[in-house]
Design a protein around this motif. Structure first.
Motif, PDB file in Angstrom:
ATOM      1  N   ILE A  45       0.841  -1.348  -0.011  1.00  0.00           N
ATOM      2  CA  ILE A  45      -0.149   0.403   0.030  1.00  0.00           C
ATOM      3  C   ILE A  45       1.249   1.230  -0.727  1.00  0.00           C
ATOM      4  O   ILE A  45       1.942   1.288   1.138  1.00  0.00           O
ATOM      5  CB  ILE A  45      -1.377  -0.133   1.179  1.00  0.00           C
ATOM      6  N   THR A  46       0.939   2.496  -1.004  1.00  0.00           N
ATOM      7  CA  THR A  46       1.399   3.198  -1.308  1.00  0.00           C
ATOM      8  C   THR A  46       0.740   4.728  -0.809  1.00  0.00           C
ATOM      9  O   THR A  46      -0.696   4.506  -1.899  1.00  0.00           O
ATOM     10  CB  THR A  46       1.909   3.380  -2.554  1.00  0.00           C
ATOM     11  N   GLU A  47       1.215   5.220  -0.109  1.00  0.00           N
ATOM     12  CA  GLU A  47       0.375   6.887  -0.252  1.00  0.00           C
ATOM     13  C   GLU A  47       0.894   7.697  -0.492  1.00  0.00           C
ATOM     14  O   GLU A  47       2.246   7.709  -1.100  1.00  0.00           O
ATOM     15  CB  GLU A  47      -0.288   7.531   1.633  1.00  0.00           C
ATOM     16  N   PHE A  48      -0.284   8.503  -1.675  1.00  0.00           N
ATOM     17  CA  PHE A  48       1.171   9.171  -2.379  1.00  0.00           C
ATOM     18  C   PHE A  48       0.180  10.579  -2.236  1.00  0.00           C
ATOM     19  O   PHE A  48      -1.051  10.515  -1.648  1.00  0.00           O
ATOM     20  CB  PHE A  48       1.230   9.835  -3.874  1.00  0.00           C
ATOM     21  N   GLN A  49       0.543  11.852  -1.612  1.00  0.00           N
ATOM     22  CA  GLN A  49      -0.213  13.397  -2.150  1.00  0.00           C
ATOM     23  C   GLN A  49       0.607  14.258  -3.304  1.00  0.00           C
ATOM     24  O   GLN A  49       2.286  14.115  -3.532  1.00  0.00           O
ATOM     25  CB  GLN A  49       0.383  14.318  -0.832  1.00  0.00           C
ATOM     26  N   ASN A  50       0.268  15.154  -4.057  1.00  0.00           N
ATOM     27  CA  ASN A  50       0.150  15.913  -4.872  1.00  0.00           C
ATOM     28  C   ASN A  50       1.572  14.567  -5.462  1.00  0.00           C
ATOM     29  O   ASN A  50       2.597  15.357  -5.585  1.00  0.00           O
ATOM     30  CB  ASN A  50       0.959  16.724  -4.148  1.00  0.00           C
ATOM     31  N   LEU A 192     -19.318  11.111  -2.268  1.00  0.00           N
ATOM     32  CA  LEU A 192     -18.020  10.504  -2.779  1.00  0.00           C
ATOM     33  C   LEU A 192     -17.237  10.180  -1.954  1.00  0.00           C
ATOM     34  O   LEU A 192     -16.695  10.994  -1.326  1.00  0.00           O
ATOM     35  CB  LEU A 192     -18.101  10.897  -4.291  1.00  0.00           C
ATOM     36  N   LEU A 193     -17.145   8.973  -1.328  1.00  0.00           N
ATOM     37  CA  LEU A 193     -16.168   8.559  -0.496  1.00  0.00           C
ATOM     38  C   LEU A 193     -14.755   8.833  -1.253  1.00  0.00           C
ATOM     39  O   LEU A 193     -13.909   8.988  -1.136  1.00  0.00           O
ATOM     40  CB  LEU A 193     -15.776   7.649   0.310  1.00  0.00           C
ATOM     41  N   LYS A 194     -14.565   7.758  -2.526  1.00  0.00           N
ATOM     42  CA  LYS A 194     -13.604   7.645  -3.042  1.00  0.00           C
ATOM     43  C   LYS A 194     -13.811   6.995  -4.433  1.00  0.00           C
ATOM     44  O   LYS A 194     -15.378   6.651  -4.502  1.00  0.00           O
ATOM     45  CB  LYS A 194     -12.522   5.960  -2.436  1.00  0.00           C
ATOM     46  N   THR A 221      -8.500  14.861  -5.536  1.00  0.00           N
ATOM     47  CA  THR A 221      -7.723  14.081  -6.372  1.00  0.00           C
ATOM     48  C   THR A 221      -6.752  13.770  -6.098  1.00  0.00           C
ATOM     49  O   THR A 221      -5.347  12.973  -6.683  1.00  0.00           O
ATOM     50  CB  THR A 221      -8.664  13.655  -7.434  1.00  0.00           C
ATOM     51  N   ASN A 222      -5.595  15.039  -5.839  1.00  0.00           N
ATOM     52  CA  ASN A 222      -4.089  14.581  -5.151  1.00  0.00           C
ATOM     53  C   ASN A 222      -4.183  13.989  -3.853  1.00  0.00           C
ATOM     54  O   ASN A 222      -2.928  13.943  -3.740  1.00  0.00           O
ATOM     55  CB  ASN A 222      -3.600  16.412  -4.856  1.00  0.00           C
ATOM     56  N   LYS A 223      -5.032  13.251  -3.331  1.00  0.00           N
ATOM     57  CA  LYS A 223      -4.662  12.419  -2.904  1.00  0.00           C
ATOM     58  C   LYS A 223      -4.998  11.072  -3.345  1.00  0.00           C
ATOM     59  O   LYS A 223      -6.029  10.938  -2.968  1.00  0.00           O
ATOM     60  CB  LYS A 223      -5.605  12.318  -0.904  1.00  0.00           C
ATOM     61  N   ALA A 224      -4.334  10.358  -3.681  1.00  0.00           N
ATOM     62  CA  ALA A 224      -4.026   9.044  -3.735  1.00  0.00           C
ATOM     63  C   ALA A 224      -3.565   7.607  -3.315  1.00  0.00           C
ATOM     64  O   ALA A 224      -2.187   8.210  -2.158  1.00  0.00           O
ATOM     65  CB  ALA A 224      -3.583   8.983  -5.264  1.00  0.00           C
TER      66      ALA A 224
END
Length: 253
Positions: A45-50, A192-194, A221-224
């Motif tokens: 699980i990899t979290e991204f911001q921008n 809409l949650l995701k 949507t910058n949070k992925a």
């Protein structure tokens, strides 16, 4: 003449869509998302911001289909160090977390976050056909996770009980292959949650299955979050692994 051709094509598409039920569509897609036999896989699980990596988590996942067709799943956290050895169990729609440091077992919500936009429910094997009432809302072309246009069945899904992870879902399934392509998950009040995109399909355990899921926040949507699955293997898993009482004794990878 153009109007007649359009009418013929529209009618043909409608008849083709009506030739298969929404239950059959989702069952076929469920069989692509999950093998029928008990199996093991790893998940990253990899979290991204921008578009920048923020954090990651490595997990082991053990899944087995129960007699009712739903899956029992046990997740073990391998990394990061602060969460290492924690276990998450799903049996039916009940979920538990075991913390080896405190020796505590606590019931948890399927929507409880693991990391980023991914919840505990996102890494659990599940059959949508058993959890939702289904409605075929049409056939439309959408852009999939690989940026290519895919003609899909659009399925409206409403949870059969309050225990199901998400109250309502919009689900797009490829019309020619029944691959899962895209899903939108909503709260009980319609928020809409995701949004999820399934991609990187590979021949895994007897079928072509998605090995990666991209999840975007419903508002920002910058949070992925990216879920990457690997190391698939058929594995005989004893039923007692999927009991609350066994969590403190579990010693698998």
């Amino acid at each position: 003449m153009k109007l007649l051709k359009t009418l013929i094509l529209t009618t043909a598409t409608t008849l083709m869509a009506q030739a298969i039920t929404p239950l059959e569509i989702v069952q076929k897609s469920d069989n692509i998302r999950n093998p029928n036999d008990s199996f093991y896989q790893k998940g990253l699980i990899t979290e991204f911001q921008n578009a920048q990596k923020v954090d990651s988590m490595l997990i082991s996942i053990y899944s087995k289909k129960a007699d009712d067709g739903q899956f029992k799943t046990l997740v073990k956290i391998l990394k990061p160090k602060k969460d290492k050895e924690k276990l998450i169990l799903r049996n039916g729609n009940t979920m538990w977390m075991y913390d080896p440091n405190s020796k505590a077992i606590a019931q948890m919500s399927p929507q409880q976050r693991l990391m980023g936009q991914s919840s505990s429910a996102d890494v659990m094997s599940a059959n949508f056909a058993l959890d939702y009432t289904l409605k075929l809302e049409g056939v439309e072309s959408i852009k999939g996770g690989d940026k290519k246009m895919v003609e899909c069945y659009k399925i409206g899904m409403t949870a059969i009980s309050s225990e199901v992870s998400y109250p309502t879902v919009e689900y797009w399934v490829a019309k020619d292959t029944f691959y899962p392509i895209h899903a939108k998950f909503y709260s009980a009040n319609g928020e809409l949650l995701k949004k999820s995109y399934y991609r990187k399909f590979q021949n895994i355990l007897g079928a072509v299955r998605p090995t990666e899921v991209l999840i975007f926040d419903g508002v920002d949507t910058n949070k992925a979050t990216k879920l990457s699955f690997s190391d698939f293997a058929e594995q005989e898993i004893p039923d007692f692994w999927f009991t609350k009482e066994y969590l403190s004794k579990f010693s698998g990878e």
